[in-house]
Enzyme design. Structure first.
Site, short mmCIF file in Angstrom:
data_model
loop_
_atom_site.label_atom_id
_atom_site.label_comp_id
_atom_site.label_asym_id
_atom_site.label_seq_id
_atom_site.Cartn_x
_atom_site.Cartn_y
_atom_site.Cartn_z
CE LYS A 13 -12.24 -52.25 -7.94
NZ LYS A 13 -12.87 -51.18 -8.78
NE ARG A 86 -13.39 -56.55 -12.87
CZ ARG A 86 -12.43 -55.66 -12.61
NH1 ARG A 86 -11.40 -56.00 -11.89
NH2 ARG A 86 -12.52 -54.44 -13.06
NE ARG A 125 -8.24 -44.68 -13.90
CZ ARG A 125 -8.75 -45.86 -13.61
NH1 ARG A 125 -8.66 -46.33 -12.38
NH2 ARG A 125 -9.37 -46.56 -14.52
NE ARG A 158 -7.10 -48.47 -16.49
CZ ARG A 158 -7.69 -49.11 -15.48
NH1 ARG A 158 -7.16 -49.00 -14.27
NH2 ARG A 158 -8.75 -49.83 -15.66
NE ARG A 169 -13.06 -50.10 -17.04
CZ ARG A 169 -12.38 -49.05 -16.60
NH1 ARG A 169 -12.18 -48.01 -17.37
NH2 ARG A 169 -11.91 -49.05 -15.38
#
Ligand code: AP5
Length: 216
Positions: A13, A86, A125, A158, A169
């Site tokens: 996203k 969300r 990531r 992160r 998550r």
């Protein structure tokens, strides 16, 4: 254009919102980025959000809704909501907000990807904390490991991309956010894109299915 990007963590996203922002000038509103900025500045909002984010849980609805209300007024002309709404409560509050400001939503883009791919993407990531640009050590590595191609500064991972937090998550998405798929399908505004395709192919599918274009 006023779009919502809906999809699980790691679906791309943020990557796509940044590309469309650059291409069409449509502002990316990333609730995750706003919360992380508040955490790094040590604001009250950041302090409230921290424990939820580190554990992989959602920040309470009332905190997020207030935050979006403040942002929306800055970008009435167009936006890409990246990571909001969300929960059904957030979606209902957002509908009411748009209605009270006489704003229409143009579309909701659902990013579809399987869980093993999402897990691999997130744990590999790397992000430039100064610009938000992301890399992936497997699928899209920087030229020099740990260094941003553009500004030459350090890339970071992160804290919520640790394997155990990623799993949490993904569970939270399935439980609390996936019900929004039916919510938005019922409005007739939902389009689905194959988030497993290469980045440029995903961009083209979004553009084709939403009719995204620069504001005139
Ligand atoms: P947030 O920052 O919004 O994280 P997220 O939704 O979990 O999404 P991600 O940023 O992890 O994934 P993405 O889909 O943007 O993927 P990306 O483009 O980076 O939220 C963080 C936390 O904040 C939440 O857990 C919660 O606590 C809180 N929060 C935020 N919003 C909230 C809300 N509304 N309510 C309550 N709490 C909220 O891509 C991932 C990786 O894959 C990258 O390495 C990228 O390079 C790579 N990649 C992307 N696309 C492709 C592709 N097509 N092919 C191969 N690799 C790709």
């Amino acid at each position: 254009m006023r779009l919502i990007f809906l999809g699980p963590p790691g679906a791309g996203k943020g990557t796509q919102a940044q590309i469309l922002q650059e291409r069409f000038g449509t502002k990316q509103i990333s609730t995750g980025d706003i919360l992380r900025e508040n955490r790094s500045k040590g604001t009250e909002l950041g302090k409230t959000a921290e424990k939820f984010m580190l554990s992989g849980a959602l920040v309470p609805d009332e905190v997020i809704i207030k935050m979006i209300e403040a942002e929306l007024d800055k970008f009435r002309g167009g936006f890409i909501m990246d990571g909001f709404p969300r929960t059904v409560a957030q979606a209902e509050a957002f509908d009411a907000m748009l209605q009270s400001k006489n704003l229409n939503l143009d579309g909701v883009v659902l990013f579809e990807a399987d869980r093993p791919t999402l897990f691999t993407r997130l744990t590999a990531r790397w992000t430039n904390p100064r610009t938000g640009k992301t890399y992936n050590s497997i699928t899209n590595p920087p030229r020099v490991a740990g260094i941003d191609d553009e500004d030459g500064g350090a890339l970071v991972q992160r804290e919520d991309d640790k394997p155990e937090t990623v799993n949490k998550r993904l569970d939270v998405y399935e439980r609390q956010t996936a019900p929004l798929i039916d919510y938005y399908r019922a409005t007739g505004k939902l389009v689905e894109v194959n988030a497993l395709a290469p980045v440029s192919a995903v961009t083209e599918e979004i553009v084709a299915k939403t009719g995204a274009k620069a504001a005139s």
